[in-house]
Write an enzyme that holds these catalytic residues in place. Structure first.
Site, PDB file in Angstrom:
ATOM      1  N   HIS A 178      35.288  48.452  46.157  1.00 34.46           N
ATOM      2  CA  HIS A 178      34.561  48.089  44.939  1.00 34.46           C
ATOM      3  C   HIS A 178      34.519  49.212  43.917  1.00 34.46           C
ATOM      4  CE1 HIS A 178      33.089  44.697  47.425  1.00 34.46           C
ATOM      5  NE2 HIS A 178      33.274  44.087  46.282  1.00 34.46           N
ATOM      6  N   ARG A 287      29.967  39.839  37.824  1.00 28.94           N
ATOM      7  CA  ARG A 287      29.490  40.450  39.080  1.00 28.94           C
ATOM      8  C   ARG A 287      28.064  40.950  38.846  1.00 28.94           C
ATOM      9  NH1 ARG A 287      35.269  42.534  39.652  1.00 28.94           N
ATOM     10  NH2 ARG A 287      35.896  42.016  41.779  1.00 28.94           N
ATOM     11  N   ARG A 323      28.191  34.903  39.056  1.00 29.62           N
ATOM     12  CA  ARG A 323      28.178  34.965  40.517  1.00 29.62           C
ATOM     13  C   ARG A 323      26.824  35.480  40.964  1.00 29.62           C
ATOM     14  NH1 ARG A 323      32.363  38.529  43.912  1.00 29.62           N
ATOM     15  NH2 ARG A 323      31.070  40.244  43.157  1.00 29.62           N
ATOM     16  N   GLU A 422      36.662  33.554  50.127  1.00 32.03           N
ATOM     17  CA  GLU A 422      36.999  34.918  50.538  1.00 32.03           C
ATOM     18  C   GLU A 422      36.847  35.138  52.038  1.00 32.03           C
ATOM     19  OE1 GLU A 422      34.779  37.483  47.899  1.00 32.03           O
ATOM     20  OE2 GLU A 422      32.904  36.444  48.246  1.00 32.03           O
ATOM     21  N   ASN A 445      40.354  39.997  46.993  1.00 33.45           N
ATOM     22  CA  ASN A 445      40.041  41.346  47.493  1.00 33.45           C
ATOM     23  C   ASN A 445      39.426  41.255  48.890  1.00 33.45           C
ATOM     24  OD1 ASN A 445      40.699  41.981  44.892  1.00 33.45           O
ATOM     25  ND2 ASN A 445      38.603  42.300  44.209  1.00 33.45           N
ATOM     26  N   ASP A 446      38.484  40.316  49.030  1.00 34.71           N
ATOM     27  CA  ASP A 446      37.868  40.149  50.341  1.00 34.71           C
ATOM     28  C   ASP A 446      38.705  39.265  51.248  1.00 34.71           C
ATOM     29  OD1 ASP A 446      35.502  41.683  50.572  1.00 34.71           O
ATOM     30  OD2 ASP A 446      34.618  40.451  49.003  1.00 34.71           O
ATOM     31  N   ARG A 456      38.887  46.874  53.314  1.00 35.52           N
ATOM     32  CA  ARG A 456      39.406  47.210  51.975  1.00 35.52           C
ATOM     33  C   ARG A 456      39.022  48.614  51.526  1.00 35.52           C
ATOM     34  NH1 ARG A 456      35.923  43.016  48.113  1.00 35.52           N
ATOM     35  NH2 ARG A 456      36.372  44.392  46.397  1.00 35.52           N
ATOM     36  N   CYS A 493      40.107  35.163  41.239  1.00 31.47           N
ATOM     37  CA  CYS A 493      39.431  36.216  40.468  1.00 31.47           C
ATOM     38  C   CYS A 493      39.551  37.589  41.135  1.00 31.47           C
ATOM     39  CB  CYS A 493      37.969  35.865  40.219  1.00 31.47           C
ATOM     40  SG  CYS A 493      37.015  35.636  41.710  1.00 31.47           S
TER      41      CYS A 493
HETATM   42  C1  PEP Z   1      37.001  39.461  45.650  1.00 33.16           C
HETATM   43  O1  PEP Z   1      36.544  39.640  46.768  1.00 33.16           O
HETATM   44  O2  PEP Z   1      38.221  39.264  45.404  1.00 33.16           O
HETATM   45  C2  PEP Z   1      36.106  39.472  44.473  1.00 33.16           C
HETATM   46  C3  PEP Z   1      36.536  39.108  43.284  1.00 33.16           C
HETATM   47  O3  PEP Z   1      34.834  39.909  44.658  1.00 33.16           O
HETATM   48  P1  PEP Z   1      34.438  41.441  44.887  1.00 33.16           P
HETATM   49  O4  PEP Z   1      35.650  42.283  44.595  1.00 33.16           O
HETATM   50  O5  PEP Z   1      33.313  41.715  43.966  1.00 33.16           O
HETATM   51  O6  PEP Z   1      34.049  41.492  46.317  1.00 33.16           O
HETATM   52 MG    MG Z   2      34.439  39.572  47.177  1.00 32.34          MG
END
Ligand code: PEP
Ligand code: MG
Length: 574
Positions: A178, A287, A323, A422, A445-446, A456, A493
């Site tokens: 993050h 976010r 979100r 996710e 990402n998750d 990650r 996203c």
């Molecule tokens: C993700 O997990 O891809 C996402 C957009 O949320 P975050 O990066 O805030 O966990």
């Molecule tokens: Mg996420």
């Protein structure tokens, strides 16, 4: 390229870096200031306790701690190490703490221990003081810098001054952690996971950071500087060429529409120069945890309502996808201490927190629902693992809506509700979940970390964290097909959507749109506008037929080159 400034971004890791001879005096002074601040704090605390009626004897520990800090031998040890080893004060105080601890363990049962005074304790306070003043120094010092830190927490990124910090480098963390996501979204070229970085740096040393290549050069020679400047000029020219696409519609060359929204982490994003809301189709991911992070306590319903309203106004009344809070794991609020977890990525995070602590959710729902009267909003839930959770969230949402309406608040009729895809369990049960929601948005990402069992944030497994693994591609394809069958829109996203070849791939899979960091809008539109829908579909078909990440990456790279060459040819012909 700028002088490097090392900050102590995390209290867990004590950084070590070298200082020049002419910096020794300032470092010793910094140490003295930290000791003075701690001593004054101890005295203040003692007086406060006495005033509150605590017995003199109980408050004595504070005087003892102050006396320990006045020990000339201990101080000398730290000063000598700073001067002779030419190391920063934090490292030298940490060294002293180690020595004191060893001494203490040899004094088991001794009167010093029974007196209740751990002689290393006040030095820990000095260390904490030094480390916290590092951030203040960054905030108050002048001139542009490259920031170096052991670790970059999202909380620290929210404090960075975008005019002063030219780039960021860290010792730990992954590309999709993050801290890195936020740094990228704020436009900082960022390189993470550089082993032993801090021990090789000197405060003020010139450093070149190449975020595209993921490289860091310390003390570059003239040739490296010239090469860097040349690359930088080429890159700027390329971005300038791409920037014309930002204002154009996001559609394929044969007119297939696609939406390009932006991810927003701070209301400051919307006031940035160069940001034009008409270049986007709204906010695809707000976010909210980062808005909470910029504060010193939980924002009230009224404050949240005003924040959301500012975002709606900032994008000129375009849809804003809010979100709900996604705290936990590396996203911690300084004023909300969650319990220590051995495996926090699999722990108390996202909706899991406020399905238990519903007050948090209800206040946020009230603020979102009130904001719906000011412009189109959508609600997005993070970390959903089952349809049962979605149904519980709906019940609470509807209860809050009814309550607000009873209280006479205006609330929009239509508020689409969606989930982040996710977690693999949500992915596998996608067709069922789609019956309960209005849209879905894939958080790659998750999703990548949970699909591939690959943290990650962990640089040791960053090579395995591969967004182009066939499992990720097939999952993306499955979500798009499930959404099409249900007649619901689907989006991506996560960070990978900011790459223009990947965005084109998503068009081909049947996604309705993407949401990306603001600075990627132009290039994503470029990728889409340069191709036909049939070309995008062919790309998706070929990618999904491949069974290894290397071939998928190769194909996407070839697509990037083709798009790039095609546009260069077109611009030279015109
Ligand atoms: C993700 O997990 O891809 C996402 C957009 O949320 P975050 O990066 O805030 O966990
Ligand atoms: Mg996420």
């Amino acid at each position: 390229m700028a002088p490097v400034q090392v900050i102590r971004a995390t209290p867990k890791i004590v950084p070590t870096w070298s200082i020049r001879e002419d910096e020794v005096e300032a470092e010793v002074k910094r140490l003295a200031q930290a000791i003075k601040a701690v001593s004054e704090g101890l005295e203040e605390q003692r007086k406060k306790l006495l005033a509150a009626g605590i017995a003199e004897k109980e408050a004595e520990i504070f005087s003892v701690h102050r006396m320990i800090l006045q020990d000339p031998l201990a101080l000398k040890k730290v000063q000598t190490r700073i001067a002779e080893e030419r190391l920063n004060a934090e490292d030298c105080v940490q060294f002293l703490i180690g020595v004191l601890e060893k001494t203490m363990s040899g004094l088991e049962g001794n009167s010093v221990r029974s007196y209740g005074a751990d002689i290393s304790e006040p030095w820990r306070m000095v260390l904490a003081q030094l480390m916290s003043s590092g951030r203040e120094a960054l905030l108050s010092s002048e001139g542009q810098v490259v920031l170096a830190a052991a670790e970059l927490t999202p909380h620290v990124v929210t404090f960075l001054d975008r005019d002063r910090v030219l780039a960021v480098v860290t010792e730990t963390g992954g590309r999709f952690s993050h801290g890195a996501v936020l740094a990228r979204s704020f436009g900082f070229p960022t390189v993470v996971g550089v082993p032993n970085l801090l021990s090789r740096l000197e405060q003020g040393m010139r450093i070149i950071v190449d975020g595209d290549k993921g490289t860091v050069q310390l003390n570059p020679d003239q040739e490296a500087v010239d090469h860097f400047l040349e690359r930088q000029a080429r890159r700027r020219a390329r971005l300038e060429r791409l920037s014309v696409h930002a204002a154009l519609p996001a559609e394929t060359s044969d007119g297939h529409p696609f939406s390009v929204r932006i991810n927003v982490e701070s209301t400051r994003d919307l006031g940035l120069s160069g940001f034009d809301p008409s270049h986007t189709d709204g906010v695809g991911l707000l976010r909210t945890e980062f808005l909470y992070m910029e504060r010193t306590q939980f924002p009230s319903e009224e404050e949240q309502y005003r924040m959301y309203r500012r975002v709606i106004e900032g994008v000129g009344g375009r849809p804003v996808t809010i979100r709900t809070l996604d705290i936990g794991n590396d996203k911690q609020l300084p004023y909300f201490k969650t319990p220590h977890e051995v495996n926090p990525a699999l722990g108390w995070r996202g909706i899991r927190v406020y399905l238990e602590w519903q007050d948090l959710l209800r206040v946020q729902f009230r603020a979102i629902l009130r904001a719906s009267a000011d412009g189109p909003v959508r609600v997005l839930f993070p970390m959903v693992t089952s349809n049962a959770e979605v149904e519980r969230l709906h019940v609470i949402f509807n209860e809050v809506r009814a309550q607000l309406e009873d209280q006479g608040f205006e609330v929009a009729e239509e508020i689409p509700v969606g989930i982040m895809v996710e977690v693999p369990s949500a992915l596998i049960t996608m067709p069922r979940i789609l019956e309960s929601v209005d849209f879905v948005s894939v958080g790659t990402n998750d999703l990548v970390q949970y699909l591939l069992a690959c943290d990650r944030d962990n640089p040791w497994v960053s090579r395995l964290y591969d967004p182009y693994h066939p499992a990720v591609m097939w999952s993306l394809d499955f979500v798009a097909k499930s959404a099409a069958a249900a007649g619901k829109p689907c989006y991506v996203c996560g960070e990978m959507a900011g790459d223009y070849a990947t965005a084109l791939l998503l068009v081909g899979m049947g996604y309705s749109g993407v949401s990306v960091a603001q600075n990627f809008v132009a290039q994503v539109k470029f990728g889409i506008r340069e191709s036909t829908l049939a070309e995008a579909q062919q790309l998706a078909k070929t990618v999904c037929s491949l069974d290894n990440a290397a071939s998928i990456r190769e194909l996407l790279e070839a697509t990037r080159v083709k798009l790039h060459d095609g546009s260069q040819r077109a611009s030279s012909e015109s």
